[in-house]
Write an enzyme that holds these catalytic residues in place. Structure first.
Site, PDB file in Angstrom:
ATOM      1  N   GLU A 117       0.807  -1.205   0.000  1.00  0.00           N
ATOM      2  CA  GLU A 117       0.000   0.000   0.000  1.00  0.00           C
ATOM      3  C   GLU A 117       0.854   1.276   0.000  1.00  0.00           C
ATOM      4  O   GLU A 117       0.529   2.243  -0.651  1.00  0.00           O
ATOM      5  CB  GLU A 117      -0.923  -0.025   1.232  1.00  0.00           C
ATOM      6  CG  GLU A 117      -1.892   1.117   1.308  1.00  0.00           C
ATOM      7  CD  GLU A 117      -3.016   1.010   0.291  1.00  0.00           C
ATOM      8  OE1 GLU A 117      -3.953   1.783   0.410  1.00  0.00           O
ATOM      9  OE2 GLU A 117      -2.960   0.164  -0.619  1.00  0.00           O
ATOM     10  N   ASP A 118       1.940   1.267   0.743  1.00  0.00           N
ATOM     11  CA  ASP A 118       2.642   2.523   1.029  1.00  0.00           C
ATOM     12  C   ASP A 118       4.043   2.640   0.444  1.00  0.00           C
ATOM     13  O   ASP A 118       4.683   3.669   0.633  1.00  0.00           O
ATOM     14  CB  ASP A 118       2.747   2.718   2.553  1.00  0.00           C
ATOM     15  CG  ASP A 118       1.380   2.879   3.195  1.00  0.00           C
ATOM     16  OD1 ASP A 118       0.511   3.484   2.540  1.00  0.00           O
ATOM     17  OD2 ASP A 118       1.187   2.390   4.310  1.00  0.00           O
TER      18      ASP A 118
END
Ligand code: MN
Length: 581
Positions: free
Chosen positions: A68-69
């Protein structure tokens, strides 16, 4: 073992490699608290290690925010760590792919303009159920993630803190509880409590502080005496420690006891951990020889575990100086299971060893519960049913449960308020469909009789019997309701597609007064329903007259909403309904 140690022990293993990749990927990122972002996946992985989960789960815990990051892709993970780890990371990522994540690194969010509210909560919830039914390990990672996020919540705006805390209180804490992870559940609740109920929290703190320290001192002075008494009977406890009651649960307990802290015996409990089940009971007996128990305070959660699997003996005794002591007696195995719940069983499954005895029974029961969730999810895949699923889940799983018995002594776990019909469907669909009567503790009862924990229930059946639509008005479980509806549908189809039920009959007991009928009919017409028939009968011998009103709907939700509105009329003493042809 701590992650750093695991990395050192096996420097080329799955966990060590995940550690390196995650650390590198999050390099330079900061948390809202100012710490390096990597401290977060580390905290999550350490929690998973404490819960004794397997290597792929711990590795996935380290990697859980990378897709996600960071620039790491799911493909990278699959290539480097295999399909299992990739599946787990993807599961958590899917759960996390929500607007306004709790723990995103401190950078402008892609979702800044997204809206929140009930719809989002519903969506979170659906994803949670799905993950739960696919692989429990995703949920373990999510719970560890939430635990760490709750601990660092203070950096967020009050509005965001409240929203996250509410979700934790309403969904994650009860979920952990249902998974038998009592400790995690109360920790989550305690972290959410001061945010959601600041005044209450301060109040509890103020009255508890002094009491708590004094209790602890007293119990510590008693500990050698307990040890001595046990030694004299040949028992060497593995550990005796003390457990402070959580503020959040203390608050609700105080409310129940009319705010009298002296009635709270388990403010601090003494926990005695022994070697075997036999020693548990022996310890209880020995303690009672020295210090008399308070009546009604002995609880045998070993013979009858709590619905979430919790096992222990509890007693409250009058100790030295005539002061009360609450004791919890358990084996080390029980203790670990109580703390880690279903996570404690994961190892069994991994190693292919089937647990035996009590443990085996628990595992099966829990799996049944998860199986049920999966079925619900499949049945309510459409969006308009989501709300229904959420309500059913909340009503059925996040509230009190009862334990009842079959004539063979099997334990059936049902929501409080369940009836013999719910019980019958919990046994088998055919038992439910053919049910014509029930005996509870050897007494004949009506089918809408409310069951209580400990009841022994016998279902009387008749072949080729079909369920009655009346049952829909009082059953508590979704399982029973779904099966009744299904059976009725078959029946209708057999009758050429005609519905046999066309209207509802409300039975209202009223305290007669001028204008009451008008008030009732106004509410009915405001609910866009029509009165088909109206019948008042004052001559039934009862204290109050009974009014029967037929209305043109068979939709349970509509009728129940109407009843709620009608109940607001003071003169109405009782109100019920049934569906009629
Ligand atoms: Mn996270």
């Amino acid at each position: 073992m701590k992650i750093e140690e695991l990395v050192k022990t096996d420097p080329t293993g799955l966990i060590a490699r995940a550690y390196q990749v995650a650390q590198h990927a999050h390099k330079g990122q900061k948390r809202k608290t100012g710490e390096a972002y990597f401290t977060h996946p580390m905290a999550v992985a350490n929690t998973l290690a404490v819960w004794q989960l397997d290597e792929p789960t711990i590795a996935a815990g380290l990697l859980h925010d990378t897709v996600e990051d960071t620039s790491v892709t799911l493909e990278d993970i699959k290539k480097n760590f295999g399909a299992e780890v990739a599946f787990l990371v993807n599961g958590v990522t899917k759960l996390d792919k929500l607007p306004d994540r709790t723990d995103a690194p401190d950078k402008p969010s892609k979702f800044i303009l997204s809206k929140h509210g009930p719809q989002m909560q519903l969506e979170n919830f659906r994803k949670l159920v799905l993950a739960l039914s696919e692989d429990l390990r995703v949920i373990f990672i999510k719970l560890a993630d939430r635990l760490d996020n709750m601990k660092t919540l203070s950096v967020f705006s009050p509005v965001k803190q409240k929203r996250i805390a509410r979700e934790t209180e309403e969904i994650y804490a009860p979920l952990a509880y249902r998974l038998g992870m009592q400790n995690v559940s109360s920790e989550l609740q305690d972290l959410a409590f001061p945010i959601l109920h600041p005044q209450e929290s301060r109040w509890v703190q103020s009255i508890v502080k002094e009491k708590y320290e004094e209790r602890l001192e007293y119990l510590q002075s008693v500990k050698p005496e307990v040890e001595k008494a046990l030694h004299e009977h040949g028992i060497t406890p593995r550990a005796i420690d003390f457990r402070a009651k959580r503020h959040s649960s203390l608050y609700f307990k105080l409310l129940r006891h009319g705010v009298d802290i002296n009635q709270i015996y388990d403010l601090v409990a003494m926990r005695v951990i022994v070697n075997t089940v036999e020693e548990c009971y022996a310890t209880l007996g020995i303690i009672h020889q020295y210090w008399p128990p308070l009546p009604g305070r002995i609880k045998d959660y070993i013979a009858m575990p709590k619905p979430n699997g919790y096992r222990s003996l509890h007693t409250t005794v009058i100790g030295p100086e005539r002061r009360t002591i609450e004791l919890q007696i358990r084996t080390l195995e029980m203790h670990q299971e109580n703390e880690h719940g279903i996570a404690a069983h994961w190892l069994y499954k991994q190693s292919g060893r089937m647990p035996t005895g009590k443990t085996g029974m628990r595992l099966n029961d829990e799996m049944k519960w998860i199986q049920q969730l999966r079925n619900w999810h499949e049945h309510t895949a459409s969006a308009e049913n989501s709300e229904q699923l959420l309500q059913a889940m909340k009503a059925e799983f996040f509230k009190d449960r009862i334990f009842v018995f079959t004539p063979k002594g099997e334990v059936i776990d049902l929501p409080a308020g369940s009836t013999p019909i719910d019980f019958a469907y919990a046994i088998h669909t055919d038992v439910g469909n053919m049910c014509v009567g029930a005996k509870v503790n050897d007494q004949f009862v009506s089918l809408d009789h409310v069951l209580y924990s400990g009841d022994l229930i016998e279902i009387l059946m008749q072949k080729n019997k079909k369920p009655s639509p009346d049952w829909l008005a009082f059953v508590k479980t979704t399982n029973a309701r779904d099966h009744i509806r299904l059976a009725l549908k078959h029946k209708r189809n057999a009758l050429g597609g005609r519905s046999t039920l066309t209207k509802a009959e409300l039975k209202i007991v009223v305290h007669d007064r001028v204008g009451i009928i008008k008030d009732v009919s106004t509410i009915i017409s405001r609910s866009h329903l029509n009165i088909l028939n109206f019948q008042a009968d004052a001559s039934q011998g009862g204290k109050y007259p009974i009014v029967k009103i037929e209305i043109n709907t068979t939709e349970k939700d509509k009728i129940e909403k109407l009843i709620l509105k009608l109940k607001k009329i003071k003169a109405i003493k009782e109100i019920g309904y049934k569906l009629i042809p």
